[in-house]
Design an enzyme around this catalytic site. Structure first.
Site: not given
Ligand code: NAP
Length: 291
Positions: A52, A96, A119
């Site tokens: 990412k 994460q 997200d």
């Protein structure tokens, strides 16, 4: 059979994003800044976060990686979240997952400012997605939709079987595919570990989205001729012939299934790269929205 090439599609979307970033720069505007928080030393999570951050660099975004040991307490992590919420330079950030067991994932996700939740996991964004309102879509389902859109895969009126009902993949992709949109307008069946006779259910599907995390679960006899198959699975399978000691396997037995399909995604190089570009697209839209 047409290969839904996520790697190539992601590459061209990155070029589009990079030219938008260049235009922002030229206009003297702030460039997008994505932050990622990684708690612990899980190998797969470190790889995902690494890609990412690398993708941010490729398109000209600023990126910040915050790493903390697995022993980090919940209140220490909540403090990092608070700082990121209040930092005007950060346009969006991701946490994460999974987090270490001693941290309440829901509590921390709820603390994220929904406006920076690129997200799309915060209940505000999930609710807005349900109501078809503007929101950050979760990256993997959004990546699947974008891939179907770019390849102009017909979806209207099709019967989709989504295998898996997780909050990050199965459930949201089911919601997106039943919407009155293109891609969309599908009739969706959500299957899970308690579903009876999954084999015949899949054999009746025009489109199968496999998101269960069981390597090569979907076999040739489960797929009808001309079906579209999207393989979301990423599992590390031990493989002594590889330097790393493992190979990446999808949820679909590609060799058996591909020959029957009209379209299919490979693993790797299918949904994975599309997930990362969705995150970049969300971050770019965060910048456009707020500046
Ligand atoms: P998850 O949270 O573990 O959910 C798995 C789902 O599959 C559950 O709903 C489970 O049912 C269902 N399931 C498990 N075994 C089944 C079976 N035998 N028959 C039917 N359904 C079954 O997994 P996830 O986070 O959604 O991830 C799924 C896979 O996608 C994993 O391999 C993951 O690594 C991968 N992934 C890839 C990307 C990408 O970018 N390509 C992104 C995210 C995830 P129950 O609810 O009944 O337990």
């Amino acid at each position: 059979m047409i290969l839904l090439d996520g790697a190539a599609t992601a590459k061209s979307i990155k070029l589009e994003i990079a030219s938008e970033v260049e235009a922002l720069k030229k206009a003297g505007k702030k460039i997008p800044h994505l932050a990622a928080v990684l708690v612990g030393e899980d190998g797969a999570s470190m790889t995902y976060v690494g890609s990412k951050v690398k993708s941010c660099e490729e398109v000209g975004f600023a990126s910040t990686l915050i790493t903390r040991p697995a022993s980090t307490t919940e209140s220490e992590l909540l403090e990092i979240v608070r700082q990121l919420n209040n930092d005007p330079d950060i346009d969006g950030y991701i946490l994460q997952l999974p987090l270490p067991k001693h941290i309440d994932e829901h509590k921390v996700l709820l603390a994220i400012d929904p406006e920076k939740d690129v997200d799309g996991f915060h209940p505000v964004n999930v609710g807005r997605m349900m109501l078809n309102l503007p929101c950050y879509l979760p990256a993997t389902p959004a990546g699947i939709i974008e891939l179907l859109r770019r390849y102009q895969v017909p979806t209207e009126g099709k019967h989709v079987v989504v295998i898996g009902r997780s909050h990050i993949v199965g459930l949201p992709v089911s919601i997106l595919l039943q919407r009155n949109a293109n891609p969309g307008n599908c009739t969706v069946t959500i299957a899970h570990s308690r579903t009876n006779d999954l084999k015949s259910l899949c054999a009746s599907a025009d489109i199968i989205i496999a998101a269960l995390g069981k390597p090569e679960f979907v076999t040739g006899d489960m797929v009808k001729d001309g079906a579209v198959v999207v393989d979301v699975g990423i599992t590390r399978v031990p493989d002594p012939s590889k330097k790393s000691g493992f190979r990446i396997a999808g949820d679909v037995n590609f060799a058996q299934v591909a020959e029957k399909c009209s379209y299919i995604t490979p693993v790797p190089g299918g949904v994975g790269p599309m997930t990362i570009v969705s995150l970049l697209m969300n971050t770019l839209s965060a910048v456009k929205k707020h500046r």
